[in-house]
Structure formats: C-alpha cells, structure tokens
Design a protein around this motif. Sequence first.
Motif, PDB file in Angstrom:
ATOM      1  N   PRO A 253      45.956  50.565  17.739  1.00 13.78           N
ATOM      2  CA  PRO A 253      46.691  49.340  17.391  1.00 13.78           C
ATOM      3  C   PRO A 253      47.723  49.528  16.293  1.00 13.78           C
ATOM      4  O   PRO A 253      48.758  48.863  16.294  1.00 13.78           O
ATOM      5  CB  PRO A 253      45.576  48.381  16.943  1.00 13.78           C
ATOM      6  N   ILE A 254      47.457  50.437  15.360  1.00 17.56           N
ATOM      7  CA  ILE A 254      48.409  50.634  14.262  1.00 17.56           C
ATOM      8  C   ILE A 254      49.755  51.124  14.800  1.00 17.56           C
ATOM      9  O   ILE A 254      50.808  50.896  14.198  1.00 17.56           O
ATOM     10  CB  ILE A 254      47.832  51.616  13.213  1.00 17.56           C
ATOM     11  N   TYR A 255      49.715  51.767  16.000  1.00 17.82           N
ATOM     12  CA  TYR A 255      50.931  52.257  16.649  1.00 17.82           C
ATOM     13  C   TYR A 255      51.435  51.267  17.690  1.00 17.82           C
ATOM     14  O   TYR A 255      52.613  50.896  17.692  1.00 17.82           O
ATOM     15  CB  TYR A 255      50.645  53.605  17.311  1.00 17.82           C
ATOM     16  N   THR A 256      50.555  50.831  18.581  1.00 19.64           N
ATOM     17  CA  THR A 256      50.992  49.949  19.672  1.00 19.64           C
ATOM     18  C   THR A 256      51.512  48.619  19.147  1.00 19.64           C
ATOM     19  O   THR A 256      52.436  48.029  19.718  1.00 19.64           O
ATOM     20  CB  THR A 256      49.836  49.707  20.658  1.00 19.64           C
ATOM     21  N   LYS A 257      50.927  48.131  18.048  1.00 20.23           N
ATOM     22  CA  LYS A 257      51.400  46.897  17.427  1.00 20.23           C
ATOM     23  C   LYS A 257      52.453  47.167  16.347  1.00 20.23           C
ATOM     24  O   LYS A 257      52.948  46.238  15.712  1.00 20.23           O
ATOM     25  CB  LYS A 257      50.219  46.129  16.825  1.00 20.23           C
ATOM     26  N   ASP A 258      52.754  48.444  16.161  1.00 21.45           N
ATOM     27  CA  ASP A 258      53.792  48.892  15.222  1.00 21.45           C
ATOM     28  C   ASP A 258      53.607  48.300  13.828  1.00 21.45           C
ATOM     29  O   ASP A 258      54.564  47.810  13.215  1.00 21.45           O
ATOM     30  CB  ASP A 258      55.181  48.567  15.768  1.00 21.45           C
ATOM     31  N   ARG A 259      52.387  48.371  13.335  1.00 19.57           N
ATOM     32  CA  ARG A 259      52.082  47.782  12.037  1.00 19.57           C
ATOM     33  C   ARG A 259      52.800  48.460  10.880  1.00 19.57           C
ATOM     34  O   ARG A 259      53.031  47.845   9.840  1.00 19.57           O
ATOM     35  CB  ARG A 259      50.566  47.833  11.803  1.00 19.57           C
ATOM     36  N   LEU A 260      53.129  49.755  11.050  1.00 21.85           N
ATOM     37  CA  LEU A 260      53.819  50.477   9.982  1.00 21.85           C
ATOM     38  C   LEU A 260      55.179  51.009  10.418  1.00 21.85           C
ATOM     39  O   LEU A 260      55.815  51.742   9.663  1.00 21.85           O
ATOM     40  CB  LEU A 260      52.950  51.654   9.504  1.00 21.85           C
ATOM     41  N   GLY A 261      55.582  50.669  11.612  1.00 18.64           N
ATOM     42  CA  GLY A 261      56.849  51.198  12.108  1.00 18.64           C
ATOM     43  C   GLY A 261      56.740  52.624  12.602  1.00 18.64           C
ATOM     44  O   GLY A 261      57.756  53.306  12.789  1.00 18.64           O
ATOM     45  N   LEU A 262      55.515  53.095  12.836  1.00 18.46           N
ATOM     46  CA  LEU A 262      55.323  54.474  13.278  1.00 18.46           C
ATOM     47  C   LEU A 262      55.884  54.705  14.678  1.00 18.46           C
ATOM     48  O   LEU A 262      56.365  55.802  14.987  1.00 18.46           O
ATOM     49  CB  LEU A 262      53.833  54.846  13.234  1.00 18.46           C
ATOM     50  N   LYS A 263      55.824  53.682  15.520  1.00 18.75           N
ATOM     51  CA  LYS A 263      56.384  53.820  16.871  1.00 18.75           C
ATOM     52  C   LYS A 263      57.890  54.056  16.770  1.00 18.75           C
ATOM     53  O   LYS A 263      58.451  54.912  17.458  1.00 18.75           O
ATOM     54  CB  LYS A 263      56.099  52.571  17.708  1.00 18.75           C
ATOM     55  N   LYS A 267      59.877  57.476  18.016  1.00 19.86           N
ATOM     56  CA  LYS A 267      60.995  57.472  18.956  1.00 19.86           C
ATOM     57  C   LYS A 267      62.254  58.071  18.336  1.00 19.86           C
ATOM     58  O   LYS A 267      63.113  58.613  19.051  1.00 19.86           O
ATOM     59  CB  LYS A 267      61.260  56.054  19.448  1.00 19.86           C
ATOM     60  N   ALA A 268      62.365  57.982  17.026  1.00 17.05           N
ATOM     61  CA  ALA A 268      63.522  58.545  16.329  1.00 17.05           C
ATOM     62  C   ALA A 268      63.332  60.023  15.982  1.00 17.05           C
ATOM     63  O   ALA A 268      64.209  60.638  15.366  1.00 17.05           O
ATOM     64  CB  ALA A 268      63.794  57.753  15.056  1.00 17.05           C
ATOM     65  N   GLY A 269      62.175  60.579  16.366  1.00 15.22           N
ATOM     66  CA  GLY A 269      61.900  61.980  16.089  1.00 15.22           C
ATOM     67  C   GLY A 269      61.501  62.264  14.658  1.00 15.22           C
ATOM     68  O   GLY A 269      61.569  63.409  14.190  1.00 15.22           O
ATOM     69  N   LYS A 270      61.059  61.223  13.940  1.00 13.89           N
ATOM     70  CA  LYS A 270      60.709  61.395  12.530  1.00 13.89           C
ATOM     71  C   LYS A 270      59.244  61.786  12.309  1.00 13.89           C
ATOM     72  O   LYS A 270      58.902  62.257  11.223  1.00 13.89           O
ATOM     73  CB  LYS A 270      61.012  60.104  11.757  1.00 13.89           C
ATOM     74  N   LEU A 271      58.390  61.560  13.310  1.00 13.68           N
ATOM     75  CA  LEU A 271      56.991  61.957  13.189  1.00 13.68           C
ATOM     76  C   LEU A 271      56.837  63.386  13.686  1.00 13.68           C
ATOM     77  O   LEU A 271      57.254  63.716  14.802  1.00 13.68           O
ATOM     78  CB  LEU A 271      56.082  61.033  13.995  1.00 13.68           C
ATOM     79  N   VAL A 272      56.233  64.228  12.861  1.00 16.29           N
ATOM     80  CA  VAL A 272      56.036  65.629  13.216  1.00 16.29           C
ATOM     81  C   VAL A 272      54.552  65.954  13.088  1.00 16.29           C
ATOM     82  O   VAL A 272      53.952  65.722  12.035  1.00 16.29           O
ATOM     83  CB  VAL A 272      56.857  66.560  12.296  1.00 16.29           C
TER      84      VAL A 272
END
Length: 298
Positions: A253-263, A267-272
């Motif tokens: 949920p923290i991702y699917t609901k984008d609670r922190l903007g992680l999604k 998508k912007a290639g910022k998560l490694v």
Amino acid sequence: MMMKSFFLFILVIINAIHADPTPIVLWHGMGDTCCWSFSLGGFKQFLEDEIPGVYVLSLEIGNNTIEDMENGYFMNPNKQVELACDIIANDSKLQGGFNAIGFSQGCQFLRALVQRCGHMLPRVKNLISLGGQHQGVYGLPNCAAVQHLTCDYVRKLLNYAAYNSIVQHGLVQATYWHDPLDESLYRKKSDFLAEINNERAINKTYIENLNKLEHFVMVKFEDDSVVQPRDTEWFAFYEPGQAKKILDLRDSPIYTKDRLGLKRMDKAGKLVFLSSPGNHLQFTDDWFRDNIIKPYLL
C-alpha cells in the motif's frame, strides 16, 4: 560574439574540472559511533582517500562519541532528526548540497531528515541506504555486531512491550518495530516509523522533499541475519496478518497508494535497488567503489 561564447564555454569546463566534490553526510547505526577509527571514523577516512578533497561530516548526536553511541539506543529518533537538521543547517561546508549515506537505522533517520527538513536545508542529492529498515523490523536476533547486556535488554523490551508509550519514547529500536500481526496497533502506537511512512496521515511536504532526490539507493545484504525481514532494506515487508510471506514494495500500500511518492520516483528512475553478498553491512571496498562511489558520489 562567437569568440565570447567560446571563452565562456571553456571557463565553465575549467570550473567544472576544478570544482570541489559534493560533500557527504554519514549517519551510523545502532551500537556504532560517528568517529572511532574502527567505526565510521575509518569509513570517513576511506571516503576521503577515494575522493580527494571531499568534505565528509559523520553525524555525532551528543557531546562526545560515548553519548553518540548511547543516543543510538536511548534518544528518540524524532529528537535525533531535529538535532541533525540543525547540525547540517549550520555547517557552512554543506551549503552547496550534499550526498547522504546511512548505515542500518541511520538510513531511516536520514530519510526522515530529508522528508522533514529537506525544504529548509541545502539540497540532498543522493540518499544511499545501506541495510536500512524502511518498513521496520519484526525481530532482533543478534543486535547487530554488539553482544552485551544492553542488547539483551533491548530484545526483552521489544518482544514484550514495543508499543508501550514509555518504551516508544525511550528506546530507539522500538520506534521502528513493525508488528505485521497487528497493523492497526503499529500505526497507532509507532512513535516514529508509521509517521515518516505517512501511514497515519499524508504529509505532502514529505512527498515533495523525498522526490527532490536525484536517486534513492537502497542496498540489501543477501545474507543478512541481523535485520528481520531483510527485505525491509528494499522497502518491502511482511504481508499484513502473518510473518512469513513478503510483500514486495511495488505490491504494498505504501507504493500502490503512493503515500510517499515512491511510485513517482520509481517511474522517474530515481529508485535504485542494489544487493551485496554478505551479512549486515559487510561489503568490500571494491563493491562500494563500483556500485556507490563511481555512479553516485563522484
């Protein structure tokens, strides 16, 4: 006109060549210290040797290294983050921006610093998380590398009273204890982690500040026997209601609901997502050079 543009271009190149490297801020983990040579003091020296001229600030929370280590157990993370924000804001050598490297619990503390203070501090370029517990822990098997009575005390308190208000306020590790068998109690009582993960309410400033990062690099240690579950180092955790099946970050949920903007960051290639063989915080100099220094610190 063309000649003037040419000289300006050459000047920009020369300045870039002679520019000082981006400073680095370090935050140590539980049972560790900022400055002893066998602790982050040694790692600070390693970075200075690898990146000539770099300024490295290893955060000391307290008046000396002994207090710094003790505060890693007994000073509430909310207070620690507040103090760290002040230290960084008042450091003239960091005013042009910096990279941040966290070790174990220092990872989620640095992320909290970015989320809470990012709009008031110099820009944090890359956040490097080495073995961080971003969705918390549910188990403390051997208290990192520290084997003494303090660890036995920590274990007992976490096992029996992690969500007691006194324990939450006075024991650091309780503030990121995440019981998947009782998610509602965790969200209600977690003094630190549930709040910085936007699981109580959505703080838009946290999302905006985190998304300003160039990269959020998360390193998981493949044979980690310290952090349970080790998948929390990649922002994953147990599926609610049990403690066996892991729910990947992208399915949580923290991702699917984008609670922190992680999604959005993903998508912007910022998560490694990186992995390193070995137990908790065990990596080679060569691995760190190739995977962290060259792509993110130079």
